[in-house]
Design a protein around this motif. Structure first.
Motif, PDB file in Angstrom:
ATOM      1  N   ARG A 220       0.838  -1.194   0.000  1.00  0.00           N
ATOM      2  CA  ARG A 220       0.000   0.000   0.000  1.00  0.00           C
ATOM      3  C   ARG A 220       0.882   1.257   0.000  1.00  0.00           C
ATOM      4  O   ARG A 220       1.771   1.407   0.834  1.00  0.00           O
ATOM      5  N   ALA A 221       0.638   2.164  -0.936  1.00  0.00           N
ATOM      6  CA  ALA A 221       1.420   3.395  -1.022  1.00  0.00           C
ATOM      7  C   ALA A 221       1.211   4.251   0.215  1.00  0.00           C
ATOM      8  O   ALA A 221       0.134   4.257   0.822  1.00  0.00           O
ATOM      9  N   GLN A 222       2.216   5.005   0.603  1.00  0.00           N
ATOM     10  CA  GLN A 222       2.117   5.846   1.791  1.00  0.00           C
ATOM     11  C   GLN A 222       1.315   7.112   1.536  1.00  0.00           C
ATOM     12  O   GLN A 222       0.733   7.672   2.466  1.00  0.00           O
ATOM     13  N   ALA A 223       1.281   7.589   0.301  1.00  0.00           N
ATOM     14  CA  ALA A 223       0.420   8.726  -0.040  1.00  0.00           C
ATOM     15  C   ALA A 223      -0.961   8.212  -0.417  1.00  0.00           C
ATOM     16  O   ALA A 223      -1.095   7.140  -1.028  1.00  0.00           O
ATOM     17  N   SER A 224      -1.982   8.960  -0.058  1.00  0.00           N
ATOM     18  CA  SER A 224      -3.353   8.508  -0.352  1.00  0.00           C
ATOM     19  C   SER A 224      -3.747   8.761  -1.795  1.00  0.00           C
ATOM     20  O   SER A 224      -4.749   8.231  -2.270  1.00  0.00           O
ATOM     21  N   GLY A 225      -2.985   9.554  -2.480  1.00  0.00           N
ATOM     22  CA  GLY A 225      -3.276   9.828  -3.874  1.00  0.00           C
ATOM     23  C   GLY A 225      -2.354  10.905  -4.400  1.00  0.00           C
ATOM     24  O   GLY A 225      -1.472  11.404  -3.701  1.00  0.00           O
ATOM     25  N   ILE A 226      -2.558  11.268  -5.663  1.00  0.00           N
ATOM     26  CA  ILE A 226      -1.736  12.272  -6.322  1.00  0.00           C
ATOM     27  C   ILE A 226      -2.644  13.263  -7.040  1.00  0.00           C
ATOM     28  O   ILE A 226      -3.568  12.869  -7.756  1.00  0.00           O
ATOM     29  N   ASP A 227      -2.378  14.534  -6.841  1.00  0.00           N
ATOM     30  CA  ASP A 227      -3.005  15.591  -7.630  1.00  0.00           C
ATOM     31  C   ASP A 227      -1.933  16.138  -8.558  1.00  0.00           C
ATOM     32  O   ASP A 227      -1.008  16.832  -8.124  1.00  0.00           O
ATOM     33  N   ALA A 228      -2.028  15.776  -9.827  1.00  0.00           N
ATOM     34  CA  ALA A 228      -1.019  16.163 -10.811  1.00  0.00           C
ATOM     35  C   ALA A 228      -1.496  17.366 -11.592  1.00  0.00           C
ATOM     36  O   ALA A 228      -2.654  17.436 -12.014  1.00  0.00           O
ATOM     37  N   ARG A 229      -0.593  18.311 -11.769  1.00  0.00           N
ATOM     38  CA  ARG A 229      -0.869  19.484 -12.593  1.00  0.00           C
ATOM     39  C   ARG A 229       0.137  19.508 -13.731  1.00  0.00           C
ATOM     40  O   ARG A 229       1.322  19.250 -13.531  1.00  0.00           O
ATOM     41  N   PHE A 230      -0.364  19.785 -14.929  1.00  0.00           N
ATOM     42  CA  PHE A 230       0.512  19.880 -16.094  1.00  0.00           C
ATOM     43  C   PHE A 230       0.828  21.356 -16.316  1.00  0.00           C
ATOM     44  O   PHE A 230      -0.039  22.138 -16.711  1.00  0.00           O
ATOM     45  N   ILE A 231       2.062  21.734 -16.020  1.00  0.00           N
ATOM     46  CA  ILE A 231       2.486  23.137 -16.095  1.00  0.00           C
ATOM     47  C   ILE A 231       3.648  23.215 -17.072  1.00  0.00           C
ATOM     48  O   ILE A 231       4.795  22.902 -16.740  1.00  0.00           O
ATOM     49  N   ALA A 232       3.352  23.618 -18.285  1.00  0.00           N
ATOM     50  CA  ALA A 232       4.373  23.620 -19.329  1.00  0.00           C
ATOM     51  C   ALA A 232       5.447  24.676 -19.075  1.00  0.00           C
ATOM     52  O   ALA A 232       6.611  24.475 -19.436  1.00  0.00           O
ATOM     53  N   ASP A 233       5.086  25.791 -18.463  1.00  0.00           N
ATOM     54  CA  ASP A 233       6.035  26.865 -18.223  1.00  0.00           C
ATOM     55  C   ASP A 233       6.945  26.526 -17.041  1.00  0.00           C
ATOM     56  O   ASP A 233       6.482  26.313 -15.920  1.00  0.00           O
ATOM     57  N   GLY A 234       8.252  26.493 -17.296  1.00  0.00           N
ATOM     58  CA  GLY A 234       9.198  26.091 -16.262  1.00  0.00           C
ATOM     59  C   GLY A 234       9.258  27.040 -15.092  1.00  0.00           C
ATOM     60  O   GLY A 234       9.397  26.620 -13.935  1.00  0.00           O
ATOM     61  N   THR A 235       9.160  28.342 -15.350  1.00  0.00           N
ATOM     62  CA  THR A 235       9.170  29.318 -14.254  1.00  0.00           C
ATOM     63  C   THR A 235       7.961  29.128 -13.368  1.00  0.00           C
ATOM     64  O   THR A 235       8.051  29.212 -12.128  1.00  0.00           O
ATOM     65  N   ALA A 236       6.820  28.842 -13.986  1.00  0.00           N
ATOM     66  CA  ALA A 236       5.603  28.620 -13.205  1.00  0.00           C
ATOM     67  C   ALA A 236       5.724  27.365 -12.344  1.00  0.00           C
ATOM     68  O   ALA A 236       5.236  27.335 -11.208  1.00  0.00           O
TER      69      ALA A 236
END
Length: 503
Positions: A220-236
């Motif tokens: 069982r993974a230690q994190a309950s889940g993942i919220d992934a964001r796709f951010i193409a801008d590297g500075t952001a």
């Protein structure tokens, strides 16, 4: 709700120390000891990725790596820290003859609650073989998979393939349940994969939500889940980490690295090479002498020193320093064509901004090529919007950062997929008989040292065409929040989060 799942977690946990060690700890930063049956629910991980899905999260193309890095999909095998094949859904394997391998499966479940069976594995590999375009890992190879008994799969190739276990580690050959495929063979990885995190929601190219798969064979993974964001801008991406909006941010720009606290930066040597790919079938660079002129115009030391601020090495070949055996076997290629005179020849040079240094690289190249006599128009955009045009040959030159071992872990694969007449990711649109023959020879060569020699001979044949100009060999900077541990810093860039990643 998932029904009728058999209680296999205890068995998986007992097996994990013996069978999954190569997967759990090879690339860990801060330790990734694997999940435990009594792991607390844990917080959700917030992850910023550089590349939005380009193919609706198809498991067969570039998006396959997104799924692998987020812990959604797995193959029969994985890569260990030395680049060798390691157990994944297959606990072991043996070679029966020069074209046949027998893989013994571990006991595991798909995320839809069904069993990982030999029949399901064979069907999944068959779907991958029928996908168009074909996964890069299958370039030049046709395989047939058949269920053999209660727990084994026999895989046969059309020609001898001494590196099949490496090939099957490719993210684009992930195993999905029968429910993943529609009538036309299209695959949906949501809820049908085998990894520790289940894809539950995707908001276009903006974000994705993943929940923990509690019955994962590796614990069982230690994190309950993942919220992934796709951010193409590297500075952001860097700002999101700096302000605490995300826990992990991949591909931090060199220019932003100094602005992060030292304990939040992780630099990893990778097998990624940034190259200038020249369109050999149309436009100015159909002329070999103009390709030679472009090659001689490029000063790679300027890129490594000024653009990457020392976080990269000047390009020496398709394979860089992270491929440790390559330099000692490399013979500088002999130029096939003398440089011609550009005389103002117009070219369109393109690259993408998901990797923030690339636009600056392209700008420097523009200046160098213009100084040599070319007339250059520069196009920069998001990768997902440029890929189809690049493959269709709408640009004369393309700056690409490519992980040379991402497809299979076998160095031949990137040569076959990217530089042969039938390659599915041939941005240079190269079709050269000498290159195809050299790559075919490497594909058929057994023995580690002998195969490496053949690979370097094929590299020399490719570079001799001037279709590829290696620019720099990259190191990747990953931003990791101060409370985060267990991030997987992988030189092959296939993994990022695992069962032991937590905040």
């Amino acid at each position: 709700m998932r029904l009728n799942r058999r209680p296999r977690l205890l068995t998986a946990l007992l097996l994990t120390p013996l069978l999954s060690a190569p997967l759990a700890g090879c690339f860990a930063s801060g330790g990734d000891g694997g999940g435990t049956a009594d792991a607390k629910d844990g917080s959700r991980l917030r992850v910023a990725l550089a590349f939005p899905p380009a193919e609706n999260l198809s498991p067969y193309g570039a998006d396959a790596t997104i799924l692998s890095r987020l812990g959604v999909t797995e193959g029969l095998t994985a890569l260990d820290a030395n680049g060798a094949a390691a157990p994944a859904l297959a606990a072991s394997w043996r070679r029966e003859d020069d074209r046949t391998w027998l893989f013994t499966l571990r006991e595991a479940d798909f995320q839809d609650g069904t069993d990982v069976t030999p029949a399901a594995v064979a069907a999944s590999l068959a779907h991958a073989g029928e996908a168009r375009p074909a996964p890069a890992a299958l370039a030049g190879v046709t395989l047939t998979a058949k269920a053999e008994g209660a727990g084994t799969v026999r895989v046969t190739t059309n020609a001898p393939d001494p590196v099949l276990p490496l090939r099957l580690s490719s993210p684009s050959l992930a195993i999905l349940s029968p429910k993943a495929y529609d009538a036309k063979g299209a695959a949906d990885p949501a809820g049908t994969a085998t990894g520790p995190f289940e894809l539950t929601d995707v908001e276009g190219g903006t974000s994705a939500r993943l929940d923990r798969f509690d019955d994962y064979w590796g614990g069982r993974a230690q994190a309950s889940g993942i919220d992934a964001r796709f951010i193409a801008d590297g500075t952001a991406r860097a700002n999101a980490l700096r302000t605490g909006q995300v826990d992990v941010a991949e591909a931090i720009p060199v220019a932003q690295a100094a602005g992060l606290d030292a304990d939040t930066r992780r630099e990893t040597a990778t097998t990624r090479t940034t190259s200038l790919l020249l369109n050999t079938r149309s436009g100015a660079f159909e002329n070999a002498s103009l390709r030679a002129a472009a090659r001689t115009a490029v000063d790679t030391s300027v890129l490594a020193k000024n653009v990457y601020e020392g976080h990269a090495d000047a390009g020496t070949g398709i394979y860089g320093p992270a491929v440790t055996w390559a330099a000692g076997k490399r013979t500088p290629p002999t130029a096939a064509t003398r440089p011609g005179k550009p005389a103002g020849a117009p070219i369109i040079l393109a690259t993408y901004d998901n990797r923030p240094e690339l636009p600056e690289v392209a700008q420097v190249l523009k200046q160098q090529l213009e100084k040599a006599g070319f007339t250059v128009k520069l196009t920069v955009g998001e990768y997902s919007r440029l890929e189809s045009d690049a493959l269709a040959g709408k640009f004369d030159a393309f700056v690409l950062a490519r992980n040379t071992l991402v497809d299979t872990g076998d160095p031949v694969a990137v040569l076959a997929g990217d530089h042969t007449c039938g390659g599915g990711y041939n941005l240079a649109r190269l079709c050269d008989k000498a290159v195809d023959a050299a790559v075919a020879k490497a594909e058929g060569t057994d023995g580690t040292a002998e195969r490496q020699d053949a690979v370097m001979a094929a590299e020399a044949a490719i570079l001799r065409t001037d279709a590829v100009v290696p620019l720099v060999h990259q190191r990747v900077i990953t931003g990791v929040g101060p409370r985060v541990s267990g991030v997987l810093l992988d030189p092959y860039e296939r993994t990022l989060v695992g069962t032991g990643t937590r905040s």
